[in-house]
Scaffold this active site. Structure first.
Site, PDB file in Angstrom:
ATOM      1  N   ALA A 256       0.860  -1.197   0.000  1.00 52.32           N
ATOM      2  CA  ALA A 256       0.000   0.000   0.000  1.00 52.32           C
ATOM      3  C   ALA A 256       0.891   1.240   0.000  1.00 52.32           C
ATOM      4  O   ALA A 256       0.779   2.117   0.864  1.00 52.32           O
ATOM      5  CB  ALA A 256      -0.975   0.001   1.178  1.00 52.32           C
TER       6      ALA A 256
ATOM      7  N   GLU B  14       4.233   7.995  -0.349  1.00 50.82           N
ATOM      8  CA  GLU B  14       5.521   8.693  -0.466  1.00 50.82           C
ATOM      9  C   GLU B  14       6.520   8.288   0.628  1.00 50.82           C
ATOM     10  O   GLU B  14       7.721   8.378   0.427  1.00 50.82           O
ATOM     11  CB  GLU B  14       5.314  10.209  -0.450  1.00 50.82           C
ATOM     12  CG  GLU B  14       4.922  10.796  -1.793  1.00 50.82           C
ATOM     13  CD  GLU B  14       6.024  10.668  -2.860  1.00 50.82           C
ATOM     14  OE1 GLU B  14       7.207  10.838  -2.520  1.00 50.82           O
ATOM     15  OE2 GLU B  14       5.682  10.387  -4.018  1.00 50.82           O
TER      16      GLU B  14
ATOM     17  N   HIS C  50       7.018   5.217   1.821  1.00 47.75           N
ATOM     18  CA  HIS C  50       7.705   4.037   1.290  1.00 47.75           C
ATOM     19  C   HIS C  50       8.651   4.431   0.157  1.00 47.75           C
ATOM     20  O   HIS C  50       9.782   3.935   0.067  1.00 47.75           O
ATOM     21  CB  HIS C  50       6.686   3.032   0.732  1.00 47.75           C
ATOM     22  CG  HIS C  50       5.729   2.486   1.741  1.00 47.75           C
ATOM     23  ND1 HIS C  50       4.401   2.832   1.761  1.00 47.75           N
ATOM     24  CD2 HIS C  50       5.906   1.593   2.749  1.00 47.75           C
ATOM     25  CE1 HIS C  50       3.787   2.180   2.744  1.00 47.75           C
ATOM     26  NE2 HIS C  50       4.679   1.421   3.360  1.00 47.75           N
TER      27      HIS C  50
ATOM     28  N   ASP D  95       7.943   4.963  12.465  1.00 46.89           N
ATOM     29  CA  ASP D  95       7.833   3.862  13.410  1.00 46.89           C
ATOM     30  C   ASP D  95       9.108   3.844  14.260  1.00 46.89           C
ATOM     31  O   ASP D  95       9.938   2.937  14.153  1.00 46.89           O
ATOM     32  CB  ASP D  95       7.635   2.549  12.643  1.00 46.89           C
ATOM     33  CG  ASP D  95       6.366   2.577  11.815  1.00 46.89           C
ATOM     34  OD1 ASP D  95       5.310   2.219  12.334  1.00 46.89           O
ATOM     35  OD2 ASP D  95       6.417   3.001  10.638  1.00 46.89           O
TER      36      ASP D  95
ATOM     37  N   SER E 171      -0.200   3.834   5.466  1.00 45.57           N
ATOM     38  CA  SER E 171      -1.120   3.018   4.673  1.00 45.57           C
ATOM     39  C   SER E 171      -2.505   3.014   5.308  1.00 45.57           C
ATOM     40  O   SER E 171      -3.508   2.805   4.634  1.00 45.57           O
ATOM     41  CB  SER E 171      -0.599   1.582   4.585  1.00 45.57           C
ATOM     42  OG  SER E 171       0.698   1.579   4.022  1.00 45.57           O
TER      43      SER E 171
HETATM   44  P1  AMP Z   1       4.827  -0.391   6.469  1.00 47.30           P
HETATM   45  O1  AMP Z   1       4.510  -0.797   5.061  1.00 47.30           O
HETATM   46  O2  AMP Z   1       3.770   0.465   7.089  1.00 47.30           O
HETATM   47  O3  AMP Z   1       5.282  -1.539   7.323  1.00 47.30           O
HETATM   48  O4  AMP Z   1       6.083   0.568   6.360  1.00 47.30           O
HETATM   49  C1  AMP Z   1       7.256   0.146   5.711  1.00 47.30           C
HETATM   50  C2  AMP Z   1       8.361   1.101   6.053  1.00 47.30           C
HETATM   51  O5  AMP Z   1       8.000   2.405   5.628  1.00 47.30           O
HETATM   52  C3  AMP Z   1       8.611   1.178   7.558  1.00 47.30           C
HETATM   53  O6  AMP Z   1      10.007   1.236   7.804  1.00 47.30           O
HETATM   54  C4  AMP Z   1       7.929   2.460   7.932  1.00 47.30           C
HETATM   55  O7  AMP Z   1       8.498   3.085   9.062  1.00 47.30           O
HETATM   56  C5  AMP Z   1       8.159   3.291   6.695  1.00 47.30           C
HETATM   57  N1  AMP Z   1       7.181   4.377   6.643  1.00 47.30           N
HETATM   58  C6  AMP Z   1       5.836   4.270   6.759  1.00 47.30           C
HETATM   59  N2  AMP Z   1       5.264   5.490   6.733  1.00 47.30           N
HETATM   60  C7  AMP Z   1       6.273   6.390   6.604  1.00 47.30           C
HETATM   61  C8  AMP Z   1       6.341   7.808   6.527  1.00 47.30           C
HETATM   62  N3  AMP Z   1       5.241   8.570   6.565  1.00 47.30           N
HETATM   63  N4  AMP Z   1       7.547   8.376   6.393  1.00 47.30           N
HETATM   64  C9  AMP Z   1       8.681   7.624   6.363  1.00 47.30           C
HETATM   65  N5  AMP Z   1       8.684   6.287   6.422  1.00 47.30           N
HETATM   66  C10 AMP Z   1       7.506   5.668   6.542  1.00 47.30           C
END
Ligand code: AMP
Length: 283
Positions: A32, A35, A37, A151, A187
């Protein structure tokens, strides 16, 4: 860009680049893409010869009452976005590839997982994160793995796993990417209806307020966290937590001295949102 489903295929792709002396970057995700990611993919692309993005909605980090079933999934869209960022390999395994029959190992990081999201969501969450990240590092053997500071506790847990298990990888934490009004990209923001989307900005506004206070010399942890609580309360939001904690071990910080993590979690309508700032004591 190759979309690979098996550990063997990923290992073969990595082996080829390694044999030629290339550097490998890994970006673990649950898909999902937004920006946030994409910023991690760009950082990986800028510094590595092979960029591997994993797309795996890891079931073990979700609790029984959480949103595993409804978590947004759109692999075709994600693949197009990753390809546009120059990603070389999208590793999108089925759950059975990661957790085959007989899988019996869990990595538990003690201490820093007892607070914030570990307390709020439950022990299973960071156990799931630590275990799947250790597996992904074992599968890809990257030189660098990229995580988002959104995170913040997750980054600390991953760094602890890497240090305690002597994993040969560098962990890079990338800045939080925000919507124009300040809401941290997530997401889970798709769960917000129009009304809740407007209210959700209170998390970042509250953190901004506390940062502004810290810049004027306020150091009292209660005053700083209360500033966030007030902005949330004005938006009708009851937080799960608003806490000022040490960046080294997540112990509570009563008086800001140097830098500390100000972290917030709140349910806003259908979404559980988290955000944080690193506060700096003004000298
Ligand atoms: P997720 O798909 O939510 O597990 O996120 C994958 C990676 O993207 C993790 O390392 C998150 O910390 C990072 N991430 C998610 N949202 C953001 C954001 N707004 N800014 C920077 N990194 C993000």
């Amino acid at each position: 860009m190759k979309i690979l489903r098996t550990i063997a295929e990923v290992r073969a792709a990595v082996r080829e680049v390694r044999a030629a002396g290339g550097a490998v970057g890994l970006v673990p995700t649950m898909g999902a893409f937004h920006e946030g990611h994409l910023s991690l993919m760009r950082a990986a692309r800028a510094h590595n010869d092979l960029v591997v993005v994993s797309l795996f909605v890891n079931p073990t980090q979700f609790g029984p009452t959480e949103d595993l079933a409804s978590y947004p999934r759109d692999e075709a869209r994600d693949a197009a976005l990753a390809e546009a960022e120059g990603v070389d390999v999208l590793f999108a395994p089925a759950p059975a590839e990661i957790y085959p029959d007989g899988f019996a190992t869990t990595i538990h990081v003690s201490g820093i997982t007892d607070v914030l999201d570990g307390a709020s969501r439950g022990t299973f969450h960071f156990d799931g994160v630590a275990t799947v990240v250790a597996k992904l590092l074992g599968i890809v053997h990257p030189d660098v793995a990229y995580f988002g500071q959104k995170d913040a506790q997750q980054v600390m847990v991953v760094r602890r796993v890497v240090r305690d298990l002597d994993l040969d990888v560098r962990i890079e934490a990338c800045p939080i990417v925000r919507e124009p009004d300040g809401l941290a990209m997530s997401s889970r923001n798709v769960y917000l209806d129009e009304h809740d989307r407007r209210r959700a900005v209170a998390l970042s506004r509250g953190l901004d307020r506390a940062s502004a206070l810290a810049a004027t010399g306020v150091r009292d942890g209660v005053v700083l966290t209360d500033a966030v609580r007030r902005v949330l309360s004005d938006a009708g939001i009851e937080p799960e937590y608003v806490e000022l904690r040490s960046l080294t071990d997540l112990s509570p910080v009563a008086e800001l001295d140097g830098e500390a993590l100000l972290a917030v979690a709140a349910r806003v309508g259908g979404a559980r949102l988290i955000d944080n700032h690193i506060l700096k004591a003004s000298s």
